[in-house]
Design a protein around this motif. Structure first.
Motif, short mmCIF file in Angstrom:
data_model
loop_
_atom_site.label_atom_id
_atom_site.label_comp_id
_atom_site.label_asym_id
_atom_site.label_seq_id
_atom_site.Cartn_x
_atom_site.Cartn_y
_atom_site.Cartn_z
N ARG A 202 -12.63 57.58 125.27
CA ARG A 202 -11.04 57.46 124.43
C ARG A 202 -11.03 56.01 123.50
N GLN A 206 -11.60 54.02 119.98
CA GLN A 206 -11.30 53.84 118.63
C GLN A 206 -11.53 52.85 118.35
N TRP A 218 -3.65 58.51 121.58
CA TRP A 218 -3.52 57.39 123.45
C TRP A 218 -1.73 58.09 123.77
N SER A 221 -3.21 59.75 126.62
CA SER A 221 -4.32 59.38 127.90
C SER A 221 -3.91 59.12 129.09
#
Length: 244
Positions: A202, A206, A218, A221
């Motif tokens: 992840r 980004q 996010w 996340s």
């Protein structure tokens, strides 16, 4: 080779193959486009096998902060080594997913849906409900850690008691466990069952210059971090409660 390098390389191979198969199935123009859930779950299981084969002799092949914490919680791993293992796992996850993107970058450019681009990196719930997703991740990880705690080493001895061993075959049980978790319990969240597996890719999503990539989500996340950690501690608690 030392345990930390082994965790980095093993987790890197795991994520190269794992995120690679998702890209192969989801992105347009690939040879595996449309392969489906069976292809993804099978490849993830075999990716675990490859990572365990590489790292096992040097680090025990945790490849997953939830495994590290679960083993430490039952006294099978030194808590003092846990931070280094987790950092190595996160770095390996970033490296592996970055290499998968590099390999499939032209196919990422062809895909117009930003959610499918992100799906090649990290997990996303089928139905967005945070409590349910946490339970799903915790339950899947609970099964994983409980099975890992009860897996015995593969060993064959000759008539003199000299170990012959089964070599890399000893990595197969963990791969089978991950496979069945994906098939049986992976339909709700995509079964991260590994905080590094989700957070590292992840973060790479980004950071990487992916054309038209959209949000890294996010807001979700924390679920594939908290859920697996809860599952690992629950499995460790049950393991200690029933005796070992």
């Amino acid at each position: 080779m030392n345990p930390y390098i082994a965790e980095l390389i093993g987790t890197g191979v795991l994520l190269l193959l794992g995120t690679g198969v998702v890209a192969n199935v989801l992105l347009p123009g690939t040879k595996g486009n449309g392969g489906g859930l069976m292809v993804i779950t099978t490849a993830w299981a075999l990716a675990v096998f490859c990572g365990v084969v590489i790292a096992g002799p040097y680090s025990g092949a945790h490849l997953n902060p939830a495994v590290t914490i679960g083993l430490a919680a039952v006294g099978k791993f030194d808590w003092g080594m846990a931070p280094g293992y987790i950092i190595a796992q996160l770095a390996g996850a970033m490296l592996g997913s970055g290499l998968a993107w590099l390999m499939y970058r032209h196919h990422f450019d062809l895909e117009e849906n930003p959610e499918l681009k992100r799906a090649s990196f990290c997990t996303d719930p089928a139905i967005r409900n945070f409590p349910t997703s946490v339970i799903s991740e915790a339950l899947g990880t609970f099964v994983l850690i409980l099975a890992v705690l009860y897996i015995t080493g593969a060993k064959i001895e000759d008539e003199r008691g000299t170990p012959i061993g089964l070599g890399s075959v000893g990595a197969l049980p963990v791969a089978f466990v991950v496979w069945v978790i994906g098939l049986a319990l992976g339909g709700t969240t995509g079964y991260a069952i590994n905080p590094a597996r989700d957070f590292g890719p992840r973060l790479m999503h980004q950071l990487l210059p992916i054309q038209g990539k959209g949000s890294s989500d996010w807001g979700y996340s924390w679920v594939p971090i908290l859920g697996p950690l809860l599952g690992a501690l629950l499995a460790a608690g049950l393991y200690k409660a029933v005796g070992f």
